[in-house]
Design an enzyme around this catalytic site. Structure first.
Site, mmCIF file in Angstrom:
data_model
loop_
_atom_site.group_PDB
_atom_site.id
_atom_site.type_symbol
_atom_site.label_atom_id
_atom_site.label_comp_id
_atom_site.label_asym_id
_atom_site.label_seq_id
_atom_site.Cartn_x
_atom_site.Cartn_y
_atom_site.Cartn_z
ATOM 1 N N GLU A 86 37.782 27.801 36.395
ATOM 2 C CA GLU A 86 36.335 28.286 36.013
ATOM 3 C C GLU A 86 36.500 28.372 34.290
ATOM 4 O O GLU A 86 35.509 28.083 33.602
ATOM 5 C CB GLU A 86 36.166 29.794 36.312
ATOM 6 C CG GLU A 86 35.942 30.046 37.746
ATOM 7 C CD GLU A 86 37.134 29.957 38.856
ATOM 8 O OE1 GLU A 86 38.131 29.486 38.348
ATOM 9 O OE2 GLU A 86 36.957 30.604 39.879
ATOM 10 N N HIS A 93 21.184 57.601 43.918
ATOM 11 C CA HIS A 93 19.862 57.349 44.280
ATOM 12 C C HIS A 93 20.098 55.944 45.192
ATOM 13 O O HIS A 93 19.064 55.350 45.243
ATOM 14 C CB HIS A 93 18.767 57.229 43.206
ATOM 15 C CG HIS A 93 18.622 58.499 42.694
ATOM 16 N ND1 HIS A 93 17.589 59.389 43.018
ATOM 17 C CD2 HIS A 93 19.492 58.863 41.641
ATOM 18 C CE1 HIS A 93 17.715 60.320 42.183
ATOM 19 N NE2 HIS A 93 18.829 60.284 41.308
ATOM 20 N N GLY A 133 48.082 39.345 35.222
ATOM 21 C CA GLY A 133 46.695 39.176 34.725
ATOM 22 C C GLY A 133 46.025 40.404 34.761
ATOM 23 O O GLY A 133 45.346 40.744 33.713
ATOM 24 N N ARG A 134 45.901 41.235 35.897
ATOM 25 C CA ARG A 134 45.153 42.432 35.825
ATOM 26 C C ARG A 134 45.805 43.619 35.121
ATOM 27 O O ARG A 134 45.115 44.758 35.179
ATOM 28 C CB ARG A 134 44.923 42.720 37.464
ATOM 29 C CG ARG A 134 46.103 43.003 38.214
ATOM 30 C CD ARG A 134 45.923 42.949 39.825
ATOM 31 N NE ARG A 134 47.019 42.917 40.581
ATOM 32 C CZ ARG A 134 47.949 41.676 40.951
ATOM 33 N NH1 ARG A 134 47.482 40.517 40.540
ATOM 34 N NH2 ARG A 134 48.753 41.882 41.703
ATOM 35 N N LYS A 177 41.517 28.244 46.230
ATOM 36 C CA LYS A 177 41.622 27.318 44.980
ATOM 37 C C LYS A 177 41.908 25.983 45.217
ATOM 38 O O LYS A 177 41.061 24.982 44.716
ATOM 39 C CB LYS A 177 42.582 27.891 43.938
ATOM 40 C CG LYS A 177 42.152 29.249 43.172
ATOM 41 C CD LYS A 177 43.224 29.373 41.960
ATOM 42 C CE LYS A 177 43.546 30.890 41.387
ATOM 43 N NZ LYS A 177 44.460 31.153 40.539
ATOM 44 N N GLU A 222 43.516 43.532 44.165
ATOM 45 C CA GLU A 222 44.664 42.352 44.127
ATOM 46 C C GLU A 222 45.986 42.608 44.035
ATOM 47 O O GLU A 222 46.765 41.808 44.581
ATOM 48 C CB GLU A 222 44.075 41.667 42.924
ATOM 49 C CG GLU A 222 44.572 39.983 42.843
ATOM 50 C CD GLU A 222 44.018 39.527 41.586
ATOM 51 O OE1 GLU A 222 43.232 38.373 41.663
ATOM 52 O OE2 GLU A 222 44.514 39.477 40.484
ATOM 53 N N LYS A 237 45.861 33.397 31.003
ATOM 54 C CA LYS A 237 47.385 33.362 31.155
ATOM 55 C C LYS A 237 48.020 32.133 31.379
ATOM 56 O O LYS A 237 48.832 31.657 30.730
ATOM 57 C CB LYS A 237 47.725 34.453 32.162
ATOM 58 C CG LYS A 237 49.142 34.590 32.313
ATOM 59 C CD LYS A 237 49.570 35.696 33.259
ATOM 60 C CE LYS A 237 51.116 35.678 33.459
ATOM 61 N NZ LYS A 237 51.330 36.569 34.643
HETATM 62 O O1 F6P Z 1 42.380 35.132 40.802
HETATM 63 C C1 F6P Z 1 43.558 34.931 40.463
HETATM 64 C C2 F6P Z 1 44.045 35.251 39.088
HETATM 65 O O2 F6P Z 1 45.269 34.648 39.132
HETATM 66 C C3 F6P Z 1 43.880 36.794 38.694
HETATM 67 O O3 F6P Z 1 45.196 37.211 38.976
HETATM 68 C C4 F6P Z 1 44.019 36.443 36.989
HETATM 69 O O4 F6P Z 1 43.940 37.318 36.495
HETATM 70 C C5 F6P Z 1 42.829 35.395 37.214
HETATM 71 O O5 F6P Z 1 43.193 34.444 38.070
HETATM 72 C C6 F6P Z 1 42.902 34.848 35.854
HETATM 73 O O6 F6P Z 1 44.021 33.813 35.538
HETATM 74 P P1 F6P Z 1 44.468 33.037 34.212
HETATM 75 O O7 F6P Z 1 44.340 34.321 33.231
HETATM 76 O O8 F6P Z 1 45.660 32.395 34.327
HETATM 77 O O9 F6P Z 1 43.343 32.325 33.713
#
Ligand code: F6P
Length: 546
Positions: free
Chosen positions: A217, A389, A272-273, A509, A358, A211
């Site tokens: 990452e 199990h 995002g979620r 972060k 979240e 987003k």
């Molecule tokens: O972990 C925080 C967060 O902002 C989530 O809410 C989001 O889904 C994720 O990181 C990834 O963010 P982006 O889509 O901006 O890479």
């Protein structure tokens, strides 16, 4: 941000009424409730679009449901639902609308936000995604060397990963089996390394999904992917045919080196979620095709319409939210287990962890004051029967009360011998055993030695929701996801928190960025963390230099 006038939920008379009710019914058991009213499951079973919720194996009565619905009304749940659908900026800490419901609005419907219809642009992007998916599935879109695309790698994390990854597993039976899909999320190099191991650069497409397009990452993995591609194909021009982006941030997409003509957009009013039904679902759409994706969206939409129009007492997401509040706030439970009896839904609990934790893992209310009641539970789970199990022992005989959702399907996706009947027999058996248990008298009567008998007693009285759907289709998956989205919203509304921000992920972060610099620095003279963190950094640096 202006502070809204709010009344703390625990000060409301409806909360007090529930506290008194809890004292009155705390001595009841699920068994005694059924003895008193053998047809209570008729009154406590609810349905929406073929999805059935049997809430009768809970520590509650229709009277409890009435009191919980009074609380929902007092805390403005119906009004908040309307505010969300109307595009009001209910995400107050980020000053944004919350309009994931617009992502599945029917073509031609109109939702006006600040004078602009948001549904038409949603369908324009869906159409572009569908065209792109068709061109890959039909082999019209080719890689840099003219070969067909056979592998899709989605690079994203959190909401830009969990939704499509979960749904790809869930809908595997509906996917094009000639395509391989991989999901890379972790900054641990092992994730992308393993994903790329058997892929051919000529046939691989990367979807960089973020987003913000600033997530460490995702950008790290995307750079590694680009290096891998260039190593394989040797020509920087290849990037154009092997990378597309999904983002709200065209500037950062261009800065990374992806042509914005190859970008599928979405909007800041999609959290995002809550984004898997936006362009974030591109990899899934390629896998299941545009008709499958349309079916998924129709399932979401059906649950949205139910959430918006059904009376609270019949409203599945509202009821699940309120039942969760009943345990979380009046019975003092800390966790909530989600147990899908479907291997296809193996990643559904992980998806729900982000959606729920979240969203509702908050301790400050909309008014900026500390919340004085418990908010979101710890959500966890595994598919049945595997969980049986592993951790079911604790749910049956442990000291903790763990409310559970059991999710099952009347028909299998693909029939394999008599597996499905055995699977569902286990699910029904678990909810029966959890509710009714096995008394000491029953254990002794079955001939068990008196010394061992106490160990073989099942106290029962362990609450469960049973959710049954006809079979797992894209439509049903959409219904299920929207069910939990709106459950979470209902709970956040009652607790008076903002379910749509996630400031709690920021500090880590920022610190990670600083520590990455420390790990790479020439010497450690500038280390200014706490002694424990400084020591860990020094250990890492020493190991690096060996
Ligand atoms: O972990 C925080 C967060 O902002 C989530 O809410 C989001 O889904 C994720 O990181 C990834 O963010 P982006 O889509 O901006 O890479």
């Amino acid at each position: 941000m202006s502070k809204p006038e709010t009344t703390a939920v625990q000060l409301r008379p409806e909360w007090e009424a529930l506290s008194r009710h809890h004292e009155q019914v705390a001595g009841d058991s699920i068994r005694s409730l059924f003895d008193a009213d053998p047809t209570r499951n008729d009154d406590l079973t609810f349905e929406s679009g073929g999805l059935v919720l049997d809430a009768s194996k809970n520590l509650l009565t229709t009277g409890t449901i009435g009191l919980l619905c009074d609380l929902a009304r007092a805390t403005g749940v119906p009004e908040r639902i309307e505010q969300m659908f109307a595009g009001e900026r209910i995400n107050v800490t980020e000053n944004r609308s919350v309009l994931h419901v617009a992502l599945r609005a029917a073509r031609g419907e109109r939702i006006i936000v600040e004078g602009e219809d948001v549904v038409a642009p949603v369908h324009a992007v869906l159409d572009a995604m569908g065209d792109f998916a068709d061109s890959i599935r039909q082999g019209d879109f080719r890689g840099h060397t003219g070969k067909r695309i056979r592998a899709i790698v989605n690079i994203g994390i959190g909401g830009s990963d969990l939704g499509p990854a979960m749904a790809y597993d869930a809908l595997a039976a509906y996917s094009d089996r000639n395509l391989t899909l991989k999901f890379v999320s972790n900054v641990d190099g092992g994730d992308i390394d393993e994903a790329l191991l058997h892929l051919d650069a000529e046939e691989t497409l990367f979807i960089v999904c973020s987003k913000t397009f600033t997530t460490l990452e995702t950008l790290t993995n995307a750079r590694t992917a680009r290096d891998w591609l260039l190593e394989g194909l040797g020509d920087p021009a290849a990037v154009e045919k092997h990378f597309v982006a999904v983002s709200t941030n065209a500037t950062e997409v261009a800065a990374f080196g992806i042509d914005t003509a190859n970008m599928f957009g979405f909007w800041d009013w999609v959290g995002g979620r809550y984004s898997m039904d936006s362009a974030v679902g591109l990899s899934l759409l390629i896998a299941i095709g545009r008709d499958g994706f349309a079916d998924l969206l129709a399932g979401f939409r059906a649950m949205d319409q139910h959430f918006r129009s059904a009376p609270l007492e019949q409203n599945l997401p509202v009821l699940m939210g309120l039942i969760g509040i009943w345990y979380n706030n009046f019975w003092g439970t800390e966790t909530h287990a989600v147990l899908p009896y479907s291997q296809y839904l193996a990643r559904f609990p992980a998806y729900l962890q982000q959606l729920d934790m979240e969203s509702n893992g908050k301790s400050v209310g909309l008014d900026g004051e500390a919340v004085e009641v418990q908010t979101g539970p710890i959500v966890w789970g595994q598919p049945g029967t595997n969980g049986q199990h592993a951790f079911f022992q604790l749910i049956h005989q442990g000291t903790k009360l763990v409310p559970c959702d059991f999710i099952g399907f009347l028909r299998p996706v693909r029939r394999v011998g008599d597996h499905h009947a055995l699977l569902m027999a286990n699910m029904f058996a678990q909810t029966e055993a959890l509710a009714f248990g096995k008394s000491l008298e029953e254990v002794l009567a079955s001939g068990v030695d008196a010394g061992v008998a106490p160990h073989r007693v099942f106290p029962g009285n362990r609450p469960t929701n049973t959710i049954l759907a006809p079979t797992l289709t894209p439509f049903v998956l959409g219904q299920l996801i929207a069910l939990y989205e709106h459950k979470v919203f209902t709970q956040g509304t009652v607790w008076g928190i903002n379910s749509f921000d996630q400031w709690g992920v920021e500090l880590g972060k920022v610190l990670a960025g600083r520590i990455a610099d420390d790990l790479a620095a020439e010497d450690d003279s500038a280390l200014d963390h706490d002694p424990s963190t400084n020591a860990a950094i020094r250990r890492f640096r020493e190991a690096k230099s060996v």
